[in-house]
Design a protein around this motif. Structure first.
Motif, PDB file in Angstrom:
ATOM      1  N   GLY A   1       0.938  -1.204   0.056  1.00  0.00           N
ATOM      2  CA  GLY A   1      -0.071  -0.004  -0.036  1.00  0.00           C
ATOM      3  C   GLY A   1       0.910   1.346  -0.195  1.00  0.00           C
ATOM      4  N   LEU A   2       1.814   1.454   0.632  1.00  0.00           N
ATOM      5  CA  LEU A   2       2.903   2.376   0.866  1.00  0.00           C
ATOM      6  C   LEU A   2       3.435   2.575  -0.616  1.00  0.00           C
ATOM      7  CD1 LEU A   2       4.012   4.450   2.592  1.00  0.00           C
ATOM      8  CD2 LEU A   2       5.757   3.017   3.285  1.00  0.00           C
ATOM      9  N   VAL A   3       3.801   1.543  -1.327  1.00  0.00           N
ATOM     10  CA  VAL A   3       4.349   1.905  -2.722  1.00  0.00           C
ATOM     11  C   VAL A   3       3.555   2.251  -3.624  1.00  0.00           C
ATOM     12  CG1 VAL A   3       5.352   0.381  -4.331  1.00  0.00           C
ATOM     13  CG2 VAL A   3       6.209  -0.041  -1.996  1.00  0.00           C
TER      14      VAL A   3
ATOM     15  N   GLU B   1     -22.260 -23.137   6.077  1.00  0.00           N
ATOM     16  CA  GLU B   1     -22.611 -22.644   4.656  1.00  0.00           C
ATOM     17  C   GLU B   1     -22.508 -21.155   4.818  1.00  0.00           C
ATOM     18  OE1 GLU B   1     -26.002 -23.076   1.318  1.00  0.00           O
ATOM     19  OE2 GLU B   1     -26.370 -23.857   3.266  1.00  0.00           O
ATOM     20  N   LEU B   2     -22.658 -20.433   5.628  1.00  0.00           N
ATOM     21  CA  LEU B   2     -22.687 -18.855   5.505  1.00  0.00           C
ATOM     22  C   LEU B   2     -20.944 -18.782   5.785  1.00  0.00           C
ATOM     23  CD1 LEU B   2     -25.326 -18.246   8.532  1.00  0.00           C
ATOM     24  CD2 LEU B   2     -25.075 -17.247   6.233  1.00  0.00           C
ATOM     25  N   GLU B   3     -20.176 -19.576   6.673  1.00  0.00           N
ATOM     26  CA  GLU B   3     -18.756 -19.143   6.793  1.00  0.00           C
ATOM     27  C   GLU B   3     -18.305 -19.325   5.499  1.00  0.00           C
ATOM     28  OE1 GLU B   3     -15.213 -20.485   9.821  1.00  0.00           O
ATOM     29  OE2 GLU B   3     -17.239 -21.315  10.168  1.00  0.00           O
ATOM     30  N   ALA B   4     -18.638 -20.384   4.709  1.00  0.00           N
ATOM     31  CA  ALA B   4     -17.948 -20.796   3.559  1.00  0.00           C
ATOM     32  C   ALA B   4     -18.440 -19.583   2.252  1.00  0.00           C
ATOM     33  CB  ALA B   4     -18.696 -21.925   2.787  1.00  0.00           C
ATOM     34  N   ASP B   5     -19.641 -18.927   2.652  1.00  0.00           N
ATOM     35  CA  ASP B   5     -19.813 -17.833   1.674  1.00  0.00           C
ATOM     36  C   ASP B   5     -19.179 -16.667   1.953  1.00  0.00           C
ATOM     37  OD1 ASP B   5     -21.672 -19.405   0.194  1.00  0.00           O
ATOM     38  OD2 ASP B   5     -23.515 -18.886   1.672  1.00  0.00           O
ATOM     39  N   ILE B   6     -19.076 -16.194   3.099  1.00  0.00           N
ATOM     40  CA  ILE B   6     -18.605 -15.175   3.446  1.00  0.00           C
ATOM     41  C   ILE B   6     -16.874 -15.169   3.326  1.00  0.00           C
ATOM     42  CG2 ILE B   6     -18.112 -13.422   5.430  1.00  0.00           C
ATOM     43  CD1 ILE B   6     -20.956 -13.225   4.314  1.00  0.00           C
ATOM     44  N   GLU B   7     -16.359 -16.243   3.497  1.00  0.00           N
ATOM     45  CA  GLU B   7     -14.858 -16.386   3.591  1.00  0.00           C
ATOM     46  C   GLU B   7     -14.049 -15.619   2.587  1.00  0.00           C
ATOM     47  OE1 GLU B   7     -11.281 -16.984   5.336  1.00  0.00           O
ATOM     48  OE2 GLU B   7     -13.249 -17.269   6.316  1.00  0.00           O
ATOM     49  N   PRO B   8     -14.300 -15.793   1.244  1.00  0.00           N
ATOM     50  CA  PRO B   8     -13.721 -14.898   0.355  1.00  0.00           C
ATOM     51  C   PRO B   8     -13.747 -13.621   0.185  1.00  0.00           C
ATOM     52  CG  PRO B   8     -15.040 -17.279  -0.729  1.00  0.00           C
ATOM     53  CD  PRO B   8     -15.612 -16.775   0.578  1.00  0.00           C
ATOM     54  N   PHE B   9     -14.914 -13.231   0.457  1.00  0.00           N
ATOM     55  CA  PHE B   9     -14.835 -11.730   0.458  1.00  0.00           C
ATOM     56  C   PHE B   9     -14.267 -11.241   1.715  1.00  0.00           C
ATOM     57  CE2 PHE B   9     -19.074 -13.256  -1.308  1.00  0.00           C
ATOM     58  CZ  PHE B   9     -19.014 -12.561  -2.506  1.00  0.00           C
ATOM     59  N   ARG B  10     -14.208 -11.909   2.689  1.00  0.00           N
ATOM     60  CA  ARG B  10     -13.596 -11.475   4.103  1.00  0.00           C
ATOM     61  C   ARG B  10     -12.119 -11.471   3.857  1.00  0.00           C
ATOM     62  NH1 ARG B  10      -9.213 -13.215   6.985  1.00  0.00           N
ATOM     63  NH2 ARG B  10      -9.885 -15.340   6.441  1.00  0.00           N
ATOM     64  N   GLY B  11     -11.665 -12.440   3.062  1.00  0.00           N
ATOM     65  CA  GLY B  11     -10.281 -12.427   2.884  1.00  0.00           C
ATOM     66  C   GLY B  11      -9.559 -11.382   1.957  1.00  0.00           C
ATOM     67  N   VAL B  12     -10.453 -11.196   0.858  1.00  0.00           N
ATOM     68  CA  VAL B  12     -10.101 -10.137  -0.046  1.00  0.00           C
ATOM     69  C   VAL B  12     -10.137  -8.479   0.480  1.00  0.00           C
ATOM     70  CG1 VAL B  12     -10.819  -8.901  -2.177  1.00  0.00           C
ATOM     71  CG2 VAL B  12     -10.564 -11.521  -2.157  1.00  0.00           C
ATOM     72  N   LEU B  13     -11.210  -8.405   1.175  1.00  0.00           N
ATOM     73  CA  LEU B  13     -11.460  -7.188   1.668  1.00  0.00           C
ATOM     74  C   LEU B  13     -10.480  -6.796   2.867  1.00  0.00           C
ATOM     75  CD1 LEU B  13     -15.522  -6.937   1.591  1.00  0.00           C
ATOM     76  CD2 LEU B  13     -14.003  -5.618   0.364  1.00  0.00           C
ATOM     77  N   LEU B  14     -10.141  -7.771   3.633  1.00  0.00           N
ATOM     78  CA  LEU B  14      -9.299  -7.494   4.641  1.00  0.00           C
ATOM     79  C   LEU B  14      -7.835  -7.135   4.130  1.00  0.00           C
ATOM     80  CD1 LEU B  14      -9.590  -7.309   7.753  1.00  0.00           C
ATOM     81  CD2 LEU B  14      -8.522  -9.845   7.738  1.00  0.00           C
ATOM     82  N   GLY B  15      -7.688  -7.843   3.191  1.00  0.00           N
ATOM     83  CA  GLY B  15      -6.117  -7.570   2.522  1.00  0.00           C
ATOM     84  C   GLY B  15      -6.416  -6.170   1.914  1.00  0.00           C
ATOM     85  N   LEU B  16      -7.354  -5.709   1.362  1.00  0.00           N
ATOM     86  CA  LEU B  16      -7.662  -4.512   0.971  1.00  0.00           C
ATOM     87  C   LEU B  16      -7.490  -3.283   2.000  1.00  0.00           C
ATOM     88  CD1 LEU B  16      -8.312  -2.766  -1.624  1.00  0.00           C
ATOM     89  CD2 LEU B  16     -10.692  -3.181  -1.310  1.00  0.00           C
ATOM     90  N   PHE B  17      -7.980  -3.801   3.298  1.00  0.00           N
ATOM     91  CA  PHE B  17      -8.039  -2.847   4.267  1.00  0.00           C
ATOM     92  C   PHE B  17      -6.485  -2.543   4.853  1.00  0.00           C
ATOM     93  CE2 PHE B  17      -7.256  -2.249   8.948  1.00  0.00           C
ATOM     94  CZ  PHE B  17      -8.064  -1.424   9.180  1.00  0.00           C
ATOM     95  N   PHE B  18      -5.558  -3.602   4.866  1.00  0.00           N
ATOM     96  CA  PHE B  18      -4.429  -3.442   4.929  1.00  0.00           C
ATOM     97  C   PHE B  18      -3.650  -2.585   3.976  1.00  0.00           C
ATOM     98  CE2 PHE B  18      -4.866  -7.370   7.386  1.00  0.00           C
ATOM     99  CZ  PHE B  18      -4.812  -6.550   8.768  1.00  0.00           C
ATOM    100  N   LEU B  19      -3.668  -2.682   2.801  1.00  0.00           N
ATOM    101  CA  LEU B  19      -3.401  -2.009   1.723  1.00  0.00           C
ATOM    102  C   LEU B  19      -3.680  -0.630   1.689  1.00  0.00           C
ATOM    103  CD1 LEU B  19      -4.206  -4.217  -1.317  1.00  0.00           C
ATOM    104  CD2 LEU B  19      -1.844  -3.412  -0.773  1.00  0.00           C
ATOM    105  N   ALA B  20      -5.083  -0.059   2.064  1.00  0.00           N
ATOM    106  CA  ALA B  20      -5.397   1.326   2.472  1.00  0.00           C
ATOM    107  C   ALA B  20      -4.705   1.995   3.675  1.00  0.00           C
ATOM    108  CB  ALA B  20      -7.035   1.143   2.534  1.00  0.00           C
ATOM    109  N   VAL B  21      -4.461   0.958   4.729  1.00  0.00           N
ATOM    110  CA  VAL B  21      -3.785   1.477   5.856  1.00  0.00           C
ATOM    111  C   VAL B  21      -2.273   2.035   5.120  1.00  0.00           C
ATOM    112  CG1 VAL B  21      -2.754   1.131   7.900  1.00  0.00           C
ATOM    113  CG2 VAL B  21      -5.271   0.664   7.528  1.00  0.00           C
TER     114      VAL B  21
END
Length: 597
Positions: free
Chosen positions: A45-47, A267-287
């Motif tokens: 994110g810094l780069v 089933e809920l956990e399996a549905d949310i997991e991919p979005f969670r991973g991508v968005l959490l990575g995006l959060f660290f990039l934005a920080v």
């Protein structure tokens, strides 16, 4: 002309490609050299941010979207927290969490005053640093495999309390604002009532609406609709709590807790997991993008002093509270290393303070820089900690992992409890597959003629290799409460046809196991305690038939009380207990009353 029109309406994919590309390149590289994925995201994110190659010039916009990653992460954590389990953590949440937050606020508010800033500004600055980064700590606990362990659960408890604490802290900002003291008591009570009303509304919706709705959606057999419903649930709960002035992450967490006992949980956990991973990575990039190097360069001395002072004082507070609450030195050090940074909720607190005039724009930028620098340093601290205090490696040489095992029963955990359990079954000629995760115990068992496989019963691949899908009976005999519950949930979900018995640590754990799907829980000390009582009554000269009647009556009452507690809570059926302060009438007293009548 057509080409120009097409170009005008075409989506500019370059920034998206660069954003994903930076993560894909940086994270594996940083993990390979031992720095971890979080530092990789922050560095990437810094780069590509405003002070790197300027691919993105407004990281705040990305940060607002990326915060959904934290929200979804808290939802998944909530799915792992059944209400009974959360209730069992109440002492850690409101004891350990309150103690750490209180001690750290007292320590950190002096930093700003020592640097010559007003008391109000210093209090808000120090309080913001107290709020640990939920995203970083949760991610690192998950990567280290500590999330379900007792030491990880204690850190989760502290983070949950900090999420709750953001509400009174924002009220404190409003009170300290110029003219904030003029806000009436009625207005404050109204704000509290709205917040409690939102929590109550979410709880009622989760209890009475969510399961019927998901039952209807599941009957439609439209996978994409279930995924959409999962996202709607998480974002809707977060938005609802935001309307009440509460934390969006807390709303998602509560939604997860309310669905933790639902049959749709996995089933809920399996549905949310991919979005969670991508968005959490995006959060660290934005920080990483948000680090204003101009502010850092102009005020580097104050920022450096503040980061060091805040970090050292918070480390002292975290370590001291951990030791006060009976944590060992090693556990206290690990908690200190993971929790000495500021967190994402500090940005919310500082933004509120800026809006009401407690801090100025330059002060807000400096404080934000201090928080981000501390977040950047955390993976480095963890790396140094792991080098200086490495985990004791398990020597698994000479032991085998299971493969193509078959047995009438699968016994998980071959310690002192499991060894005794195995004897009557083996005496009757049943074939048992034994697995355990202690190599030394496995080697010793081999000297006594036992074949014990090495493996973690909480892993689905190990269960399959150990023949769980062939076994008629699965016996969970591990001595770790959290691990036992996790194994039970996994076995019940993946192998519903198997009979499932489990060792319970105590009564509360037994209730938790039944709710998780155990056919028969056995408290590890119950029968031995009854045998002990039998010996005590015998030494007192009681006749054998009277002793047998008493033991049988206690066992009957205990079973009845246990059944009542499953639906009525801890105190249900307490009148069934014999007590020395006015409980049930003793059997000999009943006989005396009968004879007198």
């Amino acid at each position: 002309m057509a080409a120009e029109t097409h170009a005008a309406h075409a989506v500019d994919l370059a920034p998206v490609v660069i954003l994903l590309g930076a993560a894909v390149l940086a994270v594996p590289l940083f993990k390979k050299i031992g720095f971890g994925s979080v530092l990789g995201y922050l560095a990437a994110g810094l780069v590509i941010g405003p002070f790197g190659f300027r691919v993105f010039t407004e990281p705040t916009a990305i940060l607002h979207v990326a915060e959904l990653g934290v929200v979804m992460f808290l939802f998944i954590i909530g799915l792992e927290m059944q209400p009974s389990r959360l209730w069992s953590m109440r002492k850690e949440i409101f004891g350990l969490g309150l103690a750490q937050v209180g001690v750290c606020i007292l320590l950190l508010c002096w930093v700003g005053m020592a640097l010559g800033y007003p008391a109000q500004t210093s209090l808000i600055a120090g309080t913001g640093f107290v709020l640990t980064s939920t995203a970083i700590v949760m991610q690192m606990l998950q990567e280290r495999g500590d999330l379900a362990k007792p030491r990880g659960q204690k850190m989760v408890s502290i983070l949950l309390f900090e999420d709750l604490a953001i509400v009174p802290l924002l009220a404190l900002v409003a009170f300290l604002a110029p003219g904030g003291g003029e806000v009436s008591l009625g207005q404050r009570l109204q704000g509290v009532a709205i917040g409690l009303g939102c929590i109550l509304g979410l709880v009622l919706a989760g209890r009475y609406l969510l399961n019927p709705i998901f039952r209807v959606l599941a009957a439609a057999r439209a996978r994409e609709v279930m995924t959409a419903a999962s996202l709607l649930l998480v974002l809707g709960a977060a938005w609802w709590m935001q309307l009440g002035g509460l934390s969006t992450a807390m709303g998602a967490f509560l939604a997860g807790v309310l669905l933790s006992e639902s049959s749709y949980r996995h089933e809920l956990e399996a549905d949310i997991e991919p979005f969670r991973g991508v968005l959490l990575g995006l959060f660290f990039l934005a920080v990483g993008m948000s680090l204003d190097l101009n502010v850092v360069a102009a005020n580097w001395q104050v920022i450096a002093i503040s980061v060091v002072a805040f970090t050292l004082l918070k480390a002292a507070g975290v370590y001291g509270v951990a030791r006060l609450f009976k944590a060992g030195h090693r556990e206290a050090i690990e908690r200190t290393v993971l929790m000495t940074q500021g967190g994402e909720f500090a940005f919310v607190l500082y933004a509120a303070a800026l809006a009401v005039g407690i801090i100025d724009p330059e002060g807000s930028a400096m404080l934000t820089a201090i928080i981000i620098v501390s977040m950047l340093m955390t993976p480095l601290f963890v790396l140094i900690h792991d080098r200086l205090m490495p985990e004791v490696e398990v020597d698994a040489s000479g032991v085998e992992t299971p493969h193509d095992a078959r047995g009438t029963a699968l016994l998980i955990g071959f310690g002192r409890f499991g060894q005794v359990v195995s004897q009557p079954l083996l005496a009757r000629g049943y074939t048992i597959t034994l697995i355990d995760n202690d190599p030394e115990m496995i080697r010793v068992a081999g000297q006594f003629g036992f074949k014990v496989w090495y493996g973690d019963g909480a892993r689905l691949d190990i269960l399959h290799a150990a023949g769980a899908h062939h076994a008629s009976l699965v016996l969970v005999c591990v001595d770790d409460q959290a691990a036992a519950t996790k194994i039970v949930e996994l076995v019940r979900h993946e192998f519903p046809g198997a009979l499932l018995l489990a060792r319970a640590y105590d009564r509360d754990h037994g209730l938790e196991l039944v709710k998780a799907g155990v056919d028969y829980p056995v408290r590890e000390t119950f029968e031995s305690a009854l045998k002990f009582a039998h010996a005590a009554l015998d030494r007192l000269g009681e006749p054998e038939d009277a002793i047998a009647d008493a033991i049988e009556e206690v066992r009957r009452r205990d079973e009845e009380r246990f059944a009542l507690q499953l639906t009525g809570g801890t105190f249900a059926g307490r009148e069934l207990m014999f007590g020395n302060g006015g409980g049930a009438v003793p059997l000999n007293a009943k006989l005396d009353q009968k004879n007198e009548g």
